[in-house]
Design an enzyme around this catalytic site. Structure first.
Site, PDB file in Angstrom:
ATOM      1  CG  ASP A 145       5.557   4.171   1.782  1.00 43.31           C
ATOM      2  OD1 ASP A 145       5.584   4.891   2.981  1.00 43.31           O
ATOM      3  OD2 ASP A 145       4.556   3.959   1.039  1.00 43.31           O
TER       4      ASP A 145
ATOM      5  CE  LYS B  59      -1.193   6.976   6.852  1.00 47.70           C
ATOM      6  NZ  LYS B  59      -0.591   6.276   5.832  1.00 47.70           N
TER       7      LYS B  59
ATOM      8  CG  PHE C  52      -1.658   1.323   1.004  1.00 49.34           C
ATOM      9  CD1 PHE C  52      -3.061   1.427   0.375  1.00 49.34           C
ATOM     10  CD2 PHE C  52      -1.554   2.461   2.016  1.00 49.34           C
ATOM     11  CE1 PHE C  52      -3.848   2.349   0.222  1.00 49.34           C
ATOM     12  CE2 PHE C  52      -2.399   3.653   1.775  1.00 49.34           C
ATOM     13  CZ  PHE C  52      -3.392   3.481   0.973  1.00 49.34           C
TER      14      PHE C  52
HETATM   15  C1  PLP Z   1      -0.955   6.212   4.252  1.00 48.05           C
HETATM   16  C2  PLP Z   1      -0.113   5.473   3.691  1.00 48.05           C
HETATM   17  C3  PLP Z   1       0.319   6.313   2.292  1.00 48.05           C
HETATM   18  C4  PLP Z   1      -0.499   7.190   1.738  1.00 48.05           C
HETATM   19  O1  PLP Z   1      -0.332   8.412   2.480  1.00 48.05           O
HETATM   20  P1  PLP Z   1      -1.580   9.558   2.191  1.00 48.05           P
HETATM   21  O2  PLP Z   1      -1.231  10.378   2.942  1.00 48.05           O
HETATM   22  O3  PLP Z   1      -2.971   8.771   2.608  1.00 48.05           O
HETATM   23  O4  PLP Z   1      -1.543   9.745   0.500  1.00 48.05           O
HETATM   24  C5  PLP Z   1       1.469   5.663   1.529  1.00 48.05           C
HETATM   25  N1  PLP Z   1       2.172   4.447   2.202  1.00 48.05           N
HETATM   26  C6  PLP Z   1       1.856   4.105   3.404  1.00 48.05           C
HETATM   27  C7  PLP Z   1       2.884   2.998   3.754  1.00 48.05           C
HETATM   28  C8  PLP Z   1       0.958   4.367   3.899  1.00 48.05           C
HETATM   29  O5  PLP Z   1       0.739   3.972   5.224  1.00 48.05           O
END
Ligand code: PLP
Length: 394
Positions: free
Chosen positions: A220, A249, A135
């Protein structure tokens, strides 16, 4: 109130039946004055709790001075934030954006550009190797390499240039890279997939494979980073450093949307004026709050809380296995809990927990995700875990 949300707001979420009116620290209060322990923490956007005094103070101070300049001009918070964030993460350069998806998009663009300009991959042919169950956000390009039908169905045609291999399988990674590979892109722990921790040595193997193939390792850490797992970055557990890391985040302190790609100066250096950007990226308010977030993390207190309370959390959750729970995964103050077949669905468990004064969220099917704020006390943690035991063991 719920009816009005449903009438006027697009139905792209399915919220739990609670209407939040205010929040402080580890707790939120609904419109009827009932209090709930926040065990989701905005999917890790609220690592430092709701309205952390130091973060609110930084925001208020900056609101009284200047909030937005656009990047057409310099302002006095950008360089300081970038330097402090680079120091915190042991990196050389910072590219500021807003949402997590934008950070990942930015990393994808930078990796491709690096492949063409530095590695010498023929233009238009670079590939990026990604993992199953990933994700990374919701843009058209990012859902192009998702294997979650909810995420991609109906959104094609998709962006080519991604190769997906099973998560946790180093051999599959090694087979997937070739001379056209720009990068390997991974989550150190897969959050949305259910807090999936890869096998020991996988991330170190990914580093070696990237080095051997002469491609980048892009990680990520939007959900796993910034103290969630007991260290500043989750990758530290593996003694590995990435070439580029996406952050988001918690970087905005639960106040503003702040994301970043941090990493090697020679890689981020492929971007020259006009080739990438964002109107709001790196705005003064975002930078001021981000600096306060970095200051909180610099002391190591949040990492320490996550590590110590995380041990307690996982010790207690292990006690639920066999009593309504099949498996618990995670690290630090972060857990994926698989509810035993025949028990509640993840959604039903989350709804039942609302009745017990605890807010968390299901991921897929029968998995609950627990990510309390890092300011939670051990007693509060126990209170939430007791509620979990009651709901899942029933
Ligand atoms: C939440 C998340 C995203 C996307 O972040 P947004 O601010 O919602 O666009 C990307 N990668 C990971 C691992 C996430 O948990």
């Amino acid at each position: 109130m719920v009816a009005r949300d449903e009438r006027w707001s697009a139905h792209n979420y399915h919220p739990l039946p609670v209407v939040i009116h205010e929040a402080s620290g580890a707790w939120v209060t609904d419109v009827e004055g009932r209090r709930y322990l926040d065990f989701l923490a905005g999917y890790s956007a609220l690592n430092f709790g709701h309205r952390h005094p130091a973060l609110v103070a930084a925001a208020v101070e900056q609101l009284g001075r200047v909030t937005l300049t656009s990047r057409a001009f310099h302002h006095d918070q950008l360089g300081a934030f970038c330097e402090e964030l680079a120091e915190l993460t042991g990196t050389e350069m910072v590219l500021l954006m807003n949402s997590g998806a934008e950070a990942v998009e930015s990393a994808v663009k930078v990796a491709r550009k690096w492949a063409y300009e530095v590695k010498g991959v023929p233009e238009g042919t670079a590939s990026i190797v990604v993992a199953s169950g990933n994700f990374h956000g919701r843009t058209t390009t990012i859902v192009s390499f998702s294997d979650d039908p909810d995420a991609y169905t109906g959104y094609g045609p998709f962006t080519p240039g991604f190769v997906r291999v099973p998560y946790g399988d180093a051999d599959a990674l090694a087979e997937a890279v070739d001379g056209r590979t720009a990068a390997i892109l991974l989550e150190p722990i897969q959050g949305e997939a259910g807090v999936v921790v890869p096998p020991e040595g996988y991330l170190a193997a990914a580093r070696r494979i990237a080095d051997d193939a002469g491609c980048l390792l892009v990680v990520d850490e939007i959900q796993s980073g910034l103290a969630r797992t007991g260290t500043t970055l989750a990758l530290e557990h593996d003694g590995v450093t990435a070439d580029l890391t996406a952050l988001g985040k918690a970087l905005g302190g639960g106040i503003v949307a702040v994301s970043a790609v941090v990493g090697r100066a020679d890689v981020l250096g492929v971007l020259r004026p006009g080739q990438h950007g964002s109107t709001f990226g790196g705005n003064p308010l975002a930078c001021a709050v981000g600096r306060a977030v970095v200051a909180l993390l610099r002391t190591g207190e949040m990492q320490e809380r996550s590590a110590t309370l995380g041990k307690h959390l996982h010790g207690r959750l292990a006690g639920l296995v066999g009593r309504g729970v099949d498996e618990v995964r995670g690290r630090g103050l972060w857990a994926g809990i698989d509810i035993s077949p025949g028990g509640l669905s993840g959604r039903e468990a989350a709804v039942a927990l609302v009745q017990h004064g605890v807010l968390c969220k299901e991921t897929h099917g029968s998995t609950l995700r627990i990510a309390p704020t890092l300011v939670v006390t051990e007693d509060e943690l126990d209170q939430g875990i007791d509620a979990l035991g009651e709901v899942l063991g029933a």
